[in-house]
Scaffold this motif. Structure first.
Motif, short mmCIF file in Angstrom:
data_model
loop_
_atom_site.label_atom_id
_atom_site.label_comp_id
_atom_site.label_asym_id
_atom_site.label_seq_id
_atom_site.Cartn_x
_atom_site.Cartn_y
_atom_site.Cartn_z
N LEU A 142 -45.12 31.18 -2.53
CA LEU A 142 -45.83 32.36 -2.99
C LEU A 142 -45.16 33.63 -2.46
O LEU A 142 -44.52 33.61 -1.39
CB LEU A 142 -47.28 32.34 -2.50
CG LEU A 142 -48.23 31.32 -3.15
CD1 LEU A 142 -49.55 31.28 -2.37
CD2 LEU A 142 -48.48 31.67 -4.61
N ASP A 143 -45.32 34.72 -3.21
CA ASP A 143 -44.85 36.04 -2.78
C ASP A 143 -43.40 35.99 -2.30
O ASP A 143 -42.51 35.63 -3.05
CB ASP A 143 -45.78 36.60 -1.71
CG ASP A 143 -47.20 36.77 -2.22
OD1 ASP A 143 -47.35 37.15 -3.40
OD2 ASP A 143 -48.15 36.51 -1.47
N GLU A 144 -43.17 36.31 -1.03
CA GLU A 144 -41.81 36.36 -0.50
C GLU A 144 -41.45 35.13 0.33
O GLU A 144 -40.48 35.13 1.09
CB GLU A 144 -41.62 37.63 0.33
CG GLU A 144 -41.78 38.90 -0.50
CD GLU A 144 -41.59 40.16 0.33
OE1 GLU A 144 -41.37 40.05 1.55
OE2 GLU A 144 -41.66 41.26 -0.25
N ASN A 166 -37.06 28.17 6.97
CA ASN A 166 -37.78 28.33 5.70
C ASN A 166 -39.28 28.11 5.83
O ASN A 166 -39.74 27.37 6.69
CB ASN A 166 -37.21 27.36 4.66
CG ASN A 166 -35.80 27.72 4.24
OD1 ASN A 166 -35.60 28.63 3.45
ND2 ASN A 166 -34.82 27.02 4.79
N ASP A 167 -40.03 28.78 4.93
CA ASP A 167 -41.48 28.62 4.90
C ASP A 167 -41.88 27.29 4.28
O ASP A 167 -42.88 26.68 4.66
CB ASP A 167 -42.11 29.76 4.09
CG ASP A 167 -41.75 31.12 4.64
OD1 ASP A 167 -42.09 31.39 5.81
OD2 ASP A 167 -41.12 31.91 3.91
#
Length: 237
Positions: A142-144, A166-167
């Protein structure tokens, strides 16, 4: 003009083939499919089976599952030559791939060998990690947020870097080095934020949090892990 088509058949459920994939299959003269280990149809061919015309000529070929690149390249070159001959004889030729042809597919190597010789078309398919996110009703990102996709067979340092930076991380082929990946995530207290999906979208699909596995468990070959750091706890249903 005849063409060579790389056709993604999706992760396992034959209802996940795209309309374009089905329409492309219907106009083929010859279909190349991987030879199953014990003979007969491969997973990819079984997925596409409901859509294969009765008069379609199917050529099953062996693709070595080995780390010996010289052996693999020799096999690919032989099959590429056969495909080129078929296309030049005015046959529309297809090549089935699991998931999407642009993601870890043998088709990409063969297409590169033939790029200057025949017309090549790639028919996108649904990747296993996209289907996994859909089956869990969660976004891949999501998003950034960042997302990295890599195989468990990657260098350990590369795996650690991907997880640290990383997310969201998709780790494919996790069964090949399950214990090592498990320990890397355990050291970072990320087991509860990782979901493993075995045999995505197939009848034998299983979804389970990594924390509910044991480090020495054996997983099916078609197993993928999804790490989402932003979730307090990833749920398996």
């Amino acid at each position: 003009m005849a063409s060579f088509y790389g056709i993604g058949v999706g992760p396992g459920d034959n209802e996940l083939l795209t309309i374009k994939a089905v329409n492309t299959i219907k106009k083929l003269d010859i279909l190349y499919a991987p030879q199953a280990h014990k003979g007969g149809r491969s997973v990819a061919e079984n997925i596409a089976a409901p859509y294969l015309p009765a008069n379609l000529k199917i050529k099953r070929r062996h693709f070595p599952m080995t780390n010996d690149w010289e052996k693999k390249i020799k096999s690919w070159q032989e099959i590429a030559e056969e495909i080129a001959k078929d296309v030049k004889n005015d046959n529309n030729v297809g090549f089935l791939t699991l998931g999407d042809p642009s993601v870890y597919s043998t088709f990409s190597y063969i297409a590169e060998m033939l790029a200057e010789r025949i017309d090549i078309q790639t028919i996108a398919g649904i990747s296993s990690f996209s289907q996994i996110a859909a089956s869990l009703s969660i976004p891949l990102m999501l998003d950034e947020e960042s997302l990295e996709i890599l195989p468990a067979t990657a260098d350990i340092t590369q795996l650690e870097k991907a997880i640290d930076l990383n997310d969201n991380v998709v780790i494919m082929k996790i069964a090949t080095r399950f214990a090592q990946v498990y320990k890397i995530l355990e050291q970072r207290d990320l087991l509860s934020k990782t979901i493993v999906v075995e045999n995505a979208s197939m009848e034998t699909q299983k979804k389970q949090r990594l924390i509910d596995y044991s480090v020495n468990d054996k997983l099916p070959y078609f197993s993928t892990a999804l790490l989402k750091k932003g979730n307090k706890n990833v749920k398996s249903n």
